[in-house]
Design a protein around this motif. Structure first.
Motif: not given
Length: 663
Positions: A381-388, A402-406
């Motif tokens: 999982f990823a912590y990002t300000l640019k989630p897909p 996606t497993r990427a979000g804020f």
């Protein structure tokens, strides 16, 4: 002075200057057409003064007013409200300039100008704005002085010095009234200007909302603790509790202010702190769990948020005590538990299946929550300000694709899975962390510190906070958003000139924190000096707000200040030292018994000539005194009090005996 007389040049000059400095603080929120309107009206009025243009006709004035109204409508979408009202006021202040014909018109414009200065505090109330507001006030006072008919008022420099002096003389009385005069509530209530509510937490949450907010460097509030502040990882500033979910958006559950207070048990050490909150146009306050003693009109709601009766529309100072270790509703609350198990009838099947699987393996809520945290920590999982983008099934798309979000992605997904597993859970939004200002030992919490986390309920333990973001990105909780986004480089990417992006430069960062400390002091001791603070101060000084000593100090202090100002203006001690004027007063007194009184406005030479005609036998002595007085007073001769006394003594001897009886 005749109010119908034309406006002098110096008054018109200062009116133009005053309009410019009145408008400057409003430039940030005024539409551009208002600036063009002022430039056009100012040019038109100058041409009228130079007799190269005529005053606008009635039709032209009607067209200007109509155009201004349409401009406000198209730029603000309404003619009602505080924001639109301020634009209308500034437009009227500008349009009034072109029809100025008489001093009466100028007085109206000056009064409008003072009112326009006050409205600037609706948008900016820091110490820099307060200092700048002295400029338009001084310019308006100079214009008011310039309306007078005198040679003094015709000199711009002299009018400016006098205006500044009058302003300085008013400061002591202003301070006395500020300290002692009762605080009055507003006579009306209107929505805040649109610019005040463009940043800040919303009353609902869906993926992407806090990503946008995380790009704002605006200040949310400042906090000073009594003693050492807790570690950053424990600073969860609660604002809202979101308990309804419609498949897309989390929202608050409707609550009445007369609903029973939530049940909780104090445990651990209490924290005492003071918050200075920026205007948000929302009623909720920012506190650590569980809070007591906030603002006087604040109430702890059944979901543990602290809420006022009215929105925060100006900087608000409140003192609070919190128990971070308290138990939140450890006993069964059927309504709350039933509400926090609700999910839409369908949607996100993979997340529901995972919830059933977890519940079979981990029957206890605490174990299941920890298992989810391990999944977030160990899986990619990823912590990002640019989630897909996640597609229509947002929870499934985030958890399994996606497993990427804020933070809102993780909080919303975990709450959904906990509910699907039969565990009451809800989303909490607010702010996490804060920047320590070592100069003033207080915390600055910015909009990019906005955060969302989860609360789940377990019998005996009550509501327990769990933060899935901390499992994915510990740097976000321990160090802040800037460190968490250091690799991605997305921190305040949309605001490259914000000084917060350059906190690594010690000199620049030190200047920023020093300036913030000054503003913080201004907010605490000036803007924060409201009803409660004033009442506490008056009770310490006088025992009770209605004490007769308070009235005596207010009235007596005001009288003393006015007396001091009068002494400063009239300077009676200087009159006593003016030996020439004192000598001439004695000269007048000597002639009064003989029916000779100096008329108002009559000069010394005319009066002396009239005295010589009335008293021909003493004419030579009167002429000698008059010439000596004139030489010393106006001719530049050396001041010689003895010579004037000698002439007066000779005159006294020559006057008839009745003077000696009446002297």
């Amino acid at each position: 002075m005749n109010a119908e007389q034309p406006i002098p040049r110096v008054a018109l000059t200062w009116l133009l200057v005053a309009q410019a400095v009145v408008i400057i603080p409003h430039l940030e929120h005024l539409p551009l057409w208002v600036v063009g309107l002022w430039l056009g009206c100012a040019f038109w009025r100058v041409q009228v003064f130079r007799m190269r243009a005529n005053y606008p006709s009635g039709l032209a004035k009607l067209a200007l007013v109509g155009a201004a109204g349409l401009g406000v409508w198209f730029s603000r979408g309404s003619l009602i409200g505080l924001d639109a009202g301020v634009v209308l006021l500034i437009a009227a202040f500008i349009i009034k300039l072109v029809e100025l014909k008489t001093r009466r018109d100028a007085w109206v414009l000056i009064l409008l100008g003072f009112f326009a200065v006050v409205t600037s505090y609706l948008f900016q109330d820091d110490i820099l704005a307060a200092a700048f507001s002295l400029l338009p006030v001084t310019a308006l006072l100079a214009a008011l002085i310039g309306l007078q008919q005198s040679n003094f008022a015709a000199r711009p420099g002299s009018t400016l010095r006098l205006a500044g002096g009058l302003l300085l003389q008013a400061l002591p009385l202003m301070l006395l009234l500020f300290m002692l005069f009762p605080r009055l509530g507003p006579l009306w209530s209107l929505p805040m200007p649109g610019g005040k509510a463009t940043t800040g937490l919303s009353d609902s949450m869906m993926p992407g909302d806090m990503v946008e907010l995380s790009q704002s460097p605006e200040l949310a509030f400042r906090v000073s603790f009594k003693g050492e502040p807790p570690p950053r990882s424990q600073l969860y500033w609660r604002a809202l509790t979101l308990e309804n979910f419609d498949g897309q958006r989390w929202t608050q559950a409707g609550q009445r202010r007369d609903a029973p207070a939530p049940q909780w048990q104090r445990q651990g050490v209490a924290l005492e702190y003071q918050v200075v909150m920026e205007p948000s146009d929302h009623p909720w306050l920012f506190v650590l769990d569980v809070a007591e003693n906030g603002a006087s009109d604040a109430q702890l709601m059944s979901d543990f948020r602290l809420e006022r009766r009215s929105p925060v529309r100006q900087s608000l100072l409140y003192n609070t005590m919190s128990w971070p270790g308290a138990l939140l509703e450890p006993n069964d609350n059927r309504r709350a538990l039933r509400l926090n198990l609700g999910l839409p009838a369908g949607g996100n099947p993979r997340a529901r299946a995972w919830a059933r699987e977890l519940r079979e393996r981990y029957p206890q809520p605490r174990e299941l929550a920890q298992a989810m945290l391990r999944e977030f920590r160990e899986q990619p999982f990823a912590y990002t300000l640019k989630p897909p983008a996640t597609g229509p099934e947002r929870i499934d798309g985030f958890l399994f694709e996606t497993r990427a979000g804020f933070c809102e992605h993780y909080a919303g997904a975990m709450t959904f899975v906990l509910r699907a597993a039969g565990i009451p859970a809800r989303v909490v939004t607010g702010y996490q962390g804060g920047e320590l200002n070592p100069a003033g030992s207080y915390l600055l919490v910015h909009q990019f510190d906005a955060h969302a986390w989860v609360e789940y309920w377990q019998a005996g333990s009550g509501w327990t906070r769990v933060d899935p973001t901390g499992a994915v990105s510990p740097e976000r909780i321990e160090l802040g958003l800037e460190q968490a986004m250091s690799r991605e480089g997305s921190f305040l990417a949309g605001d490259p000139f914000s000084p917060l992006r350059y906190r690594g430069l010690s000199l620049l960062n030190g200047l920023r924190l020093s300036w913030d400390q000054i503003n913080y002091g201004w907010q605490r001791w000036v803007l924060g000096y409201q009803g409660e603070q004033q009442g506490d101060l008056l009770r310490r000084w006088f025992g009770a707000p209605d004490s007769p000593w308070l009235a005596l100090v207010t009235v007596g202090g005001g009288a003393l200040l006015l007396a001091a100002l009068a002494l400063g203006l009239f300077k009676p001690w200087q009159r006593q030292r003016d030996v020439q004027l004192r000598s001439f007063e004695r000269f007048e007194q000597m002639l009064t018994p003989h029916g000779l009184r100096r008329d108002a406005g009559e000069g010394h030479r005319d009066f002396s000539g009239r005295a010589m005609l009335a008293l021909p036998e003493q004419a030579e002595t009167i002429r000698a005194y008059s010439e000596a007085f004139e030489a010393q007073r106006y001719g530049g001769a050396t001041v010689d009090p003895a010579l004037l006394r000698a002439h007066l003594a000779r005159l006294r001897r020559e006057l008839p005996w009745r003077w000696r009886r009446h002297r």
